[in-house]
Design an enzyme around this catalytic site. Structure first.
Site: not given
Ligand code: EPU
Length: 302
Positions: A177, A226
């Site tokens: 990012r 996010c």
């Molecule tokens: N999780 C929770 N509770 C929640 C949300 C997530 O426990 O409310 C846990 C999930 O179960 C999982 C872990 O946290 O084990 C990671 O969650 P997720 O797979 O949703 O990915 P993320 O790291 O929260 C990132 C990117 C997203 C992208 C997704 C999919 C960042 C800040 N976010 O989210 O990007 O869509 O991976 O690859 O890097 C964005 O940049 O705006 C964005 C949404």
């Protein structure tokens, strides 16, 4: 900010820059928050150096808007004008494994267009809203894909040098990012090199990512994706969730019940509601985990 100086207005006409008076940023951003100002729509990349010189000469501050999908703008009359690239008729041109794309192109539409021409690799980006320029500037990524991996050339207006340059992919660093572009550089066009894949194969990947996204993110609601970057080795969403903060709100700015790193405008949230929620959640995470979360969302303060 209203541009009222007749000299400036005449010069804008000559540059083929279209002025829209007093547009609401709440209507141009996915969060649906933000005050009003004049918007200048740029039709020719080549007019940008002269345009910016003109604005500087007349003390008119400006900010550059992409698709508005990752942006939180303050309320009220904004003390700067907005610049935005007009969408050209043909925004993606394919040549072999290369796709030449205008920065104003919609990211999802570009991914689909490339897929229909048997060029893949970007399946993970399909549900990421915004323009190609916005995605480039912050090296948007999802599901193991980041746009920077495919960049071979970028046409950019370099604010410091005050000219348009074409940079080779290896002159730019793409990190999580974050890119090496200066904050006021403007992305104009990009040349991507993409792996050959058949359309049905790409479609399978796209469908899989869409399903994952639908299952975990609040897609129908007003949000900027996010809010925080993930800290090294951690997950902002998981930490916020573990603190029991889903549904926590300041006014109509609310932590999503579906994904705790998405903050939604659940009604008539103001910028200060959203900023209040962001700092309150940041403080709670810091005191519980000792981690200071960094914004992923871009904030335009007055
Ligand atoms: N999780 C929770 N509770 C929640 C949300 C997530 O426990 O409310 C846990 C999930 O179960 C999982 C872990 O946290 O084990 C990671 O969650 P997720 O797979 O949703 O990915 P993320 O790291 O929260 C990132 C990117 C997203 C992208 C997704 C999919 C960042 C800040 N976010 O989210 O990007 O869509 O991976 O690859 O890097 C964005 O940049 O705006 C964005 C949404």
């Amino acid at each position: 900010m209203r541009i009222e100086n007749q000299k400036v207005l005449t010069a804008l006409l000559a540059l083929e820059v279209e002025r829209q008076e007093s547009v609401s940023l709440a209507e141009l951003t996915y969060l649906g928050i933000g005050g009003s100002t004049d918007l200048l729509r740029i039709r020719k990349h080549e007019s940008i150096p002269t345009l910016l010189e003109l604005l500087d000469q007349h003390g008119i501050a400006h900010k550059f808007l992409g698709g508005g999908s990752n942006l939180l703008v303050v309320d009220g009359e904004l003390p700067f004008v907005i610049l935005q690239l007009a969408q050209p008729d043909k925004d993606v041109v394919i040549e072999g494994n290369f796709a030449k794309v205008d920065a104003a192109a919609d990211l999802g539409r570009m991914v689909t267009y490339c897929a229909k021409n048997d060029l893949g690799g970007m399946e993970g980006l399909i549900g990421v809203p915004g323009t190609v320029g916005g995605a480039l500037r912050m090296n948007a990524g999802a599901y193991g894909t980041q746009i920077g991996s495919y960049v071979r050339e970028v046409k950019v207006y370099r604010a410091k040098e005050r000219r348009i340059e074409t940079l080779q992919g290896d002159q730019i660093s793409f990190e999580y990012r974050h890119t090496s572009f200066a904050p006021d550089d403007m992305m104009l066009a990009v040349k991507l090199e993409l792996p050959s894949k058949t359309y049905p194969e790409i479609l399978k990947g796209i469908r899989l990512c869409n399903e994952k996204r639908r299952a975990s993110q609040p897609l129908g609601q007003k949000s900027a994706g996010c809010i925080f970057k993930n800290p090294p080795g951690g997950s902002a969403g998981r930490m916020i969730d573990e603190l029991g903060l889903k549904g926590f709100h300041v006014g109509d700015a609310r932590v999503s019940d579906r994904h705790a790193n998405f903050f939604v405008n659940a009604g008539k949230a103001s910028a200060s509601d959203m900023l209040g929620l962001i700092s309150s959640v940041r403080e709670r995470v810091q005191s519980a985990y000792g981690v200071k979360l960094e914004n992923e969302v871009v904030v335009w303060n007055a």
